[in-house]
Structures are given as structure tokens and as C-alpha cells.
Design a protein around this motif. Sequence first.
Motif, PDB file in Angstrom:
ATOM      1  N   HIS A 205      43.307  -3.550  65.494  1.00 28.05           N
ATOM      2  CA  HIS A 205      44.547  -3.217  64.793  1.00 28.05           C
ATOM      3  C   HIS A 205      44.594  -4.114  63.550  1.00 28.05           C
ATOM      4  CE1 HIS A 205      48.665  -1.808  64.383  1.00 28.05           C
ATOM      5  NE2 HIS A 205      49.024  -3.060  64.155  1.00 28.05           N
ATOM      6  N   LEU A 206      44.464  -3.507  62.362  1.00 29.88           N
ATOM      7  CA  LEU A 206      44.435  -4.258  61.109  1.00 29.88           C
ATOM      8  C   LEU A 206      45.791  -4.216  60.429  1.00 29.88           C
ATOM      9  CD1 LEU A 206      41.143  -2.878  59.494  1.00 29.88           C
ATOM     10  CD2 LEU A 206      41.390  -4.783  61.085  1.00 29.88           C
TER      11      LEU A 206
ATOM     12  N   ALA B 179      43.921   4.302  54.969  1.00 29.38           N
ATOM     13  CA  ALA B 179      45.286   3.943  55.333  1.00 29.38           C
ATOM     14  C   ALA B 179      46.288   4.706  54.477  1.00 29.38           C
ATOM     15  CB  ALA B 179      45.498   2.439  55.162  1.00 29.38           C
ATOM     16  N   ASN B 180      47.239   5.346  55.127  1.00 25.21           N
ATOM     17  CA  ASN B 180      48.348   6.006  54.451  1.00 25.21           C
ATOM     18  C   ASN B 180      49.431   4.953  54.237  1.00 25.21           C
ATOM     19  OD1 ASN B 180      50.114   7.831  53.400  1.00 25.21           O
ATOM     20  ND2 ASN B 180      50.587   8.815  55.343  1.00 25.21           N
ATOM     21  N   ILE B 181      49.648   4.529  52.996  1.00 28.46           N
ATOM     22  CA  ILE B 181      50.561   3.426  52.713  1.00 28.46           C
ATOM     23  C   ILE B 181      51.999   3.918  52.624  1.00 28.46           C
ATOM     24  CG2 ILE B 181      51.128   1.593  51.089  1.00 28.46           C
ATOM     25  CD1 ILE B 181      48.129   1.584  50.313  1.00 28.46           C
ATOM     26  N   SER B 182      52.270   4.890  51.777  1.00 29.69           N
ATOM     27  CA  SER B 182      53.606   5.484  51.598  1.00 29.69           C
ATOM     28  C   SER B 182      54.709   4.438  51.474  1.00 29.69           C
ATOM     29  CB  SER B 182      53.928   6.435  52.751  1.00 29.69           C
ATOM     30  OG  SER B 182      53.022   7.496  52.766  1.00 29.69           O
ATOM     31  N   GLN B 183      54.554   3.532  50.487  1.00 25.63           N
ATOM     32  CA  GLN B 183      55.554   2.483  50.274  1.00 25.63           C
ATOM     33  C   GLN B 183      55.803   2.274  48.791  1.00 25.63           C
ATOM     34  OE1 GLN B 183      54.568  -1.184  52.204  1.00 25.63           O
ATOM     35  NE2 GLN B 183      54.182  -0.208  54.156  1.00 25.63           N
ATOM     36  N   ASP B 184      57.055   1.978  48.472  1.00 22.01           N
ATOM     37  CA  ASP B 184      57.428   1.551  47.127  1.00 22.01           C
ATOM     38  C   ASP B 184      57.479   0.031  47.142  1.00 22.01           C
ATOM     39  OD1 ASP B 184      57.711   4.181  46.295  1.00 22.01           O
ATOM     40  OD2 ASP B 184      59.842   4.237  46.801  1.00 22.01           O
TER      41      ASP B 184
ATOM     42  N   ARG C  91      49.577  -0.834  58.312  1.00 23.56           N
ATOM     43  CA  ARG C  91      48.729  -1.048  59.482  1.00 23.56           C
ATOM     44  C   ARG C  91      47.798   0.135  59.689  1.00 23.56           C
ATOM     45  NH1 ARG C  91      53.428  -3.483  59.852  1.00 23.56           N
ATOM     46  NH2 ARG C  91      53.500  -5.608  60.624  1.00 23.56           N
ATOM     47  N   VAL C  92      46.601  -0.174  60.183  1.00 19.81           N
ATOM     48  CA  VAL C  92      45.609   0.857  60.459  1.00 19.81           C
ATOM     49  C   VAL C  92      44.757   0.394  61.640  1.00 19.81           C
ATOM     50  CG1 VAL C  92      43.958  -0.050  58.758  1.00 19.81           C
ATOM     51  CG2 VAL C  92      43.830   2.340  59.427  1.00 19.81           C
ATOM     52  N   ASP C  93      44.394   1.332  62.496  1.00 14.81           N
ATOM     53  CA  ASP C  93      43.516   1.033  63.626  1.00 14.81           C
ATOM     54  C   ASP C  93      42.118   1.536  63.306  1.00 14.81           C
ATOM     55  OD1 ASP C  93      45.504  -0.124  65.224  1.00 14.81           O
ATOM     56  OD2 ASP C  93      46.158   1.837  65.949  1.00 14.81           O
TER      57      ASP C  93
END
Length: 163
Positions: free
Chosen positions: A47-48, A81-86, A96-98
Motif C-alpha cells: 500500500h503506497l 494512480a488516479n489523483i483527482s485532487q485540487d 494512495r495506490v496498491d
Amino acid sequence: MRRLTIVRVAALAGLTLLAACGPAKKSVFPPAVTLQEVTAKPGGAWHLTLRVRNNSYGGMSFDRFQGTLQVGQLGGVLLDANISQDIPSFAADVTRVDILPTPEMAKALAELATKGSAGALPYAIEGRVTGTPEKEDKPSTYPVHGKSWLSPVPGIPDTYRSP
């Protein structure tokens, strides 16, 4: 002659004032993506926690990170990794990404755990992150190159952090 100089100075001052009337464009600099924490889960998955830092003078809306993680001198694994952040200017947030590491990567991390908090294992992240700077319509892609070390976290088994 003096009148001509005054006219030139006035014209130059007028042009300078007109140039200042345009919209201010904020400087955009490539973001940074680093590995903040790795937790080895039962069954072998990792888990990263990736840290995404906006290095620009304006906010940026981040969409995705695609790249590779290399631990030690071993072959890398793909990261998506799907970030989807402002993220505001000069700020950072995490995503987070596994992943499923290679057997060699898992062995290297297990050997690191035996060294305790004095141990360190180098890592490198290479790839690209996609984001849209504020006041822009189209996303841009920025290269990411990061290197650092992982060390075991004292008192928390199977958890490693980067400085």
C-alpha cells in the motif's frame, strides 16, 4: 528637441501602463511526486502513499500519475494512480495506490526490516503527472523524476517511510 524627448517619455509611459492592464499569468512549474510511505500487507501487496506537491504559483487540479517505482537496483513496477485532487499553490497532498511488487522487491524490503531504523533502501519514481493549472482549460502533462530512501518506521511493523 526637448519637446520630442517629453513626447517619447510620455509614449513609453503610456505603453507601460497598457501592458500592465492585461491579466496576470501565474507561473506554472512541474509538480513533484514522491513516495511518502510503504506498508507491506499480508499476501504480498504494498500500500503506497504518494505525495503530490504543486510547485506552481497558482492552484492546480491533478488527475493522474503514471510511471514506475524502482526499489534498489531492481526492476521497476508500473504505477497508475488516479489523483483527482485540487492542490493550492506550493502545497502538497497525498494519494494512495496498491501494487503487487516483484518477489525481489519484497525480499529487499524484508531484508531492510531486519536492519531496523538504521537501514535504508533507495528508490526512484519516474513517470508523468497530468494536471490543469487554474484559469486554464486544457490539462498538461509534466515529467516526474524522484529519488530518495525508504527506512523502517520504529514501532510500526511492515511500514517504511521516506524522509
